[in-house]
Design a protein around this motif. Structure first.
Motif, PDB file in Angstrom:
ATOM      1  N   GLU A 122       3.147   8.723   2.274  1.00  0.00           N
ATOM      2  CA  GLU A 122       2.191   7.844   2.951  1.00  0.00           C
ATOM      3  C   GLU A 122       2.297   6.406   2.458  1.00  0.00           C
ATOM      4  O   GLU A 122       2.497   6.154   1.260  1.00  0.00           O
ATOM      5  CB  GLU A 122       0.767   8.371   2.744  1.00  0.00           C
ATOM      6  CG  GLU A 122       0.536   9.706   3.452  1.00  0.00           C
ATOM      7  CD  GLU A 122      -0.735  10.422   3.034  1.00  0.00           C
ATOM      8  OE1 GLU A 122      -0.942  11.546   3.529  1.00  0.00           O
ATOM      9  OE2 GLU A 122      -1.508   9.861   2.230  1.00  0.00           O
ATOM     10  N   ILE A 124       0.140   2.753   2.759  1.00  0.00           N
ATOM     11  CA  ILE A 124      -1.166   2.206   3.169  1.00  0.00           C
ATOM     12  C   ILE A 124      -1.060   0.701   3.353  1.00  0.00           C
ATOM     13  O   ILE A 124      -0.570  -0.025   2.472  1.00  0.00           O
ATOM     14  CB  ILE A 124      -2.264   2.536   2.127  1.00  0.00           C
ATOM     15  CG1 ILE A 124      -2.450   4.069   2.014  1.00  0.00           C
ATOM     16  CG2 ILE A 124      -3.579   1.852   2.488  1.00  0.00           C
ATOM     17  CD1 ILE A 124      -3.519   4.485   1.004  1.00  0.00           C
ATOM     18  N   VAL A 147       4.199   8.401   6.856  1.00  0.00           N
ATOM     19  CA  VAL A 147       2.958   8.185   7.609  1.00  0.00           C
ATOM     20  C   VAL A 147       2.322   6.854   7.204  1.00  0.00           C
ATOM     21  O   VAL A 147       2.140   6.576   6.010  1.00  0.00           O
ATOM     22  CB  VAL A 147       1.946   9.338   7.336  1.00  0.00           C
ATOM     23  CG1 VAL A 147       0.697   9.162   8.195  1.00  0.00           C
ATOM     24  CG2 VAL A 147       2.598  10.691   7.602  1.00  0.00           C
ATOM     25  N   LYS A 149      -0.877   4.568   6.978  1.00  0.00           N
ATOM     26  CA  LYS A 149      -2.343   4.674   6.999  1.00  0.00           C
ATOM     27  C   LYS A 149      -2.922   3.259   6.943  1.00  0.00           C
ATOM     28  O   LYS A 149      -2.367   2.392   6.268  1.00  0.00           O
ATOM     29  CB  LYS A 149      -2.823   5.472   5.786  1.00  0.00           C
ATOM     30  CG  LYS A 149      -2.216   6.866   5.711  1.00  0.00           C
ATOM     31  CD  LYS A 149      -3.280   7.899   5.937  1.00  0.00           C
ATOM     32  CE  LYS A 149      -2.677   9.280   6.077  1.00  0.00           C
ATOM     33  NZ  LYS A 149      -3.696  10.314   6.132  1.00  0.00           N
ATOM     34  N   LEU A 167      -8.410   7.019   1.494  1.00  0.00           N
ATOM     35  CA  LEU A 167      -7.054   7.131   2.046  1.00  0.00           C
ATOM     36  C   LEU A 167      -6.015   7.414   0.962  1.00  0.00           C
ATOM     37  O   LEU A 167      -4.969   8.008   1.229  1.00  0.00           O
ATOM     38  CB  LEU A 167      -6.656   5.827   2.764  1.00  0.00           C
ATOM     39  CG  LEU A 167      -7.248   5.540   4.135  1.00  0.00           C
ATOM     40  CD1 LEU A 167      -6.768   4.177   4.640  1.00  0.00           C
ATOM     41  CD2 LEU A 167      -6.871   6.619   5.138  1.00  0.00           C
ATOM     42  N   THR A 172       0.547   8.987  -1.452  1.00  0.00           N
ATOM     43  CA  THR A 172       0.646   7.533  -1.255  1.00  0.00           C
ATOM     44  C   THR A 172       1.764   6.985  -2.131  1.00  0.00           C
ATOM     45  O   THR A 172       1.705   7.110  -3.351  1.00  0.00           O
ATOM     46  CB  THR A 172      -0.677   6.835  -1.637  1.00  0.00           C
ATOM     47  OG1 THR A 172      -1.754   7.464  -0.956  1.00  0.00           O
ATOM     48  CG2 THR A 172      -0.632   5.360  -1.249  1.00  0.00           C
TER      49      THR A 172
END
Lengths: 413, 147
Positions: A122, A124, A147, A149, A167, A172
């Motif tokens: 992930e 962010i 992904v 976010k 999140l 992450t």
């Protein structure tokens, strides 16, 4: 906290005389330049540095044995030292020259990102990012099936920090956040963002395109892993910027582009790469603009960031107060902590119409989505009018902005 | 059917009207007025497929072909752009495809508008002209095919 009374004020008239372009007229009016968040104007010392370089010691750097090459190399590398001091990097090797913030972010996404981000990981970012801090990560996510976010933005233009913390996860890999929003002026709590990410083992990249001219930057105190900035928003030339990185990360990352300067030895069997910072600086760099970049940073340091900020904060307070008195005007972005920038819309009037009419009166503002379309969608508007201030702006200029807006409203309403 | 004046004649009228203004403010005041007066496009035509998207403002444009002439209707969410498109309609609507394709639209430069709106991404003017010429070209080709 420094109080206002301890900071001596600046002689703004004297500062204005250092900027040749401020002496010109636009459409018969003295120029009022309020588009500083797009790019700041350049003081004479910066323009002179460019001319001096080309007139006095233009040469390709690093490998030349002759006097001109030595002088050019010394000037080029002096800028690296100045940048390191400007953001308080621990060492000069951690300062990589790039074309600007955008390239710095792309460099990290394409090197560190490609090496470290895998399927299902992930990344962010926030809802107030410039496209430059969205698209490089989208491309990486597409390639790696990672992904993206997004931290939501609150109505007042601040980040939803609770949502951010929710999140964060063990998946992450990187948090890439704008320090100061170019569209709203919001100063984000980057220290808090960085610390929270580090607790999850994620690295953090800070987009300092807007912050570096207004705020004191200390990358060691922030403890950010990467920091990006552009010279042209700090009174320097276009086409030159900086990537700062932690040494262990920069050492471990794969190279970005191949070519001259970044190599140690080349044979057709293989190539060994140069050490930091040259590892990431392939090809003949933008020498002239790098040399002049030092003059810009020296200008800021000698003028005093705290004194500049004091003046800019006064401009922001005055503009905010006067603008709010205009009928139908709504300021977009009312964060508690802002840099000197006001983004606004006026009921029933398209921002572009306002921009065109202000230009007829010699007033330069920016209108549109400010390369932050997702943020405009979040506020349900096509764009805003943005007036952004620099050290050379005056209260009289803000009065002209207000008068110009009153006239535009009268014509357009 | 009412006879349409030639493009050059309409352009000359516009240039003469603009010659009365001695400041940018006055020119824009006039253009804003034209924008306000242009009949809004029916909501059914405000579709994505009719959009000419600039960086900042949106223009919707539709064209019809009757009796060998092309007729345009347009609208914009920005009033100055709407005023500009209103002038384009005044000059080009009701003309033959050939006349539309061939005109250099010299009046735009003569009234000083290119320098303002042609160079930046916010420009809608050039894309509008291009779209109008594309419509004219399409009708001309369709005509030739249908014989």
């Amino acid at each position: 906290m420094i109080t206002e009374t301890t900071i001596p004020s600046l002689d703004i008239a004297a500062i204005r005389r250092q900027f040749p372009v401020l002496q010109r007229e636009v459409k018969g009016h003295p120029l009022v330049y309020l588009d500083n968040a797009a790019t700041s104007q350049k003081p004479k010392v910066v323009i002179d540095a460019l001319v001096d370089y080309y007139s006095g010691y233009n040469a390709n750097i690093h490998r030349g044995i002759h006097t001109l090459a030595e002088e050019a190399t010394a000037a080029f590398e002096a800028t690296r030292d100045t940048v390191a001091r400007f953001i308080n990097a621990a060492s000069r090797e951690q300062i990589i020259f790039t074309r600007g913030t955008t390239e710095s972010i792309n460099l990290v996404a394409q090197t560190w990102g490609r090496q470290q981000v895998n399927k299902g990981d992930e990344i962010i970012i926030s809802g107030m990012e410039h496209h430059s801090n969205i698209v490089p990560w989208q491309l990486l996510c597409l390639e790696k099936e990672a992904v993206l976010k997004v931290i939501p933005v609150l109505d007042n233009g601040e980040l939803d920090m609770d949502a951010y913390k929710a999140l964060l996860s063990p998946r992450t890999k990187i948090v890439s956040i704008v320090h100061v929003s170019n569209a709203l002026g919001t100063v984000n709590p980057v220290k808090e963002i960085i610390d929270a990410a580090h607790r999850q083992g994620a690295v953090v990249m800070i987009d300092g395109a807007q912050s570096s001219v207004h705020l004191d930057i200390d990358v060691q105190v922030l403890d950010c892993d990467f920091f990006a900035m552009s010279a042209h928003k700090v009174y320097g030339p276009t086409g030159i910027g900086v990537l700062y990185g932690k040494k262990e990360l920069l050492d471990a990352m794969p190279v970005f582009q191949g070519g001259g300067e970044m190599i140690k030895e080349v044979s057709f069997e293989g190539t060994t790469f140069n050490e930091l910072p040259y590892k990431y600086e392939a090809g003949t760099p933008n020498i002239a603009d790098t040399v002049a970049f030092k003059a810009a940073l020296d200008f800021v340091t000698e003028t005093g960031k705290d004194r500049m900020r004091q003046h800019e904060d006064q401009l922001l307070a005055y503009a905010t107060d006067k603008l709010q008195q205009l009928p139908g005007l709504r300021i977009i972005g009312q964060a508690a902590e802002k840099i000197s920038l006001v983004s606004f819309i006026i009921d029933g009037i398209h921002p572009q119409d306002i921009g065109i009419l202000l230009d007829t009166q010699g007033i330069a503002v920016r209108t549109g989505h400010h390369c932050a379309q997702p943020l405009m969608h979040r506020f349900g508007i096509p764009g805003t009018v943005r007036a952004s201030f620099a050290v050379y702006n005056t209260m009289e200029e803000l009065d002209r902005l207000i008068a110009g807006l009153q006239r535009a409203i009268k014509l357009l309403a | 059917m009412e006879e349409t004046k030639p493009i050059a004649e309409i352009e000359k009228e516009i240039v003469e009207e603009f010659a009365l203004f001695d400041s940018w403010d006055d020119k824009y005041e006039y253009i804003i007025d034209l924008g306000k007066k242009l009949a809004p496009l029916a909501q059914e035509h405000k579709l994505d497929e009719n959009k000419i998207k600039g960086c900042q403002s949106t223009v919707w444009m539709v064209a019809n072909y009757r009796d060998g002439r092309v007729f345009f209707e347009a609208d914009s969410d920005a009033i100055i752009v709407k005023g500009l498109v209103s002038m384009l309609i005044r000059v080009l609507s009701g003309q033959t495809p050939d006349a539309i394709i061939e005109t250099p639209l010299a009046f735009i430069q003569q009234i000083g508008m290119t320098s303002h709106l042609a160079q930046t991404r916010s420009n809608g003017l050039l894309s509008m002209v291009k779209q109008m010429k594309n419509y004219a070209l399409a009708y001309k080709l369709k005509n030739e095919v249908n014989g």
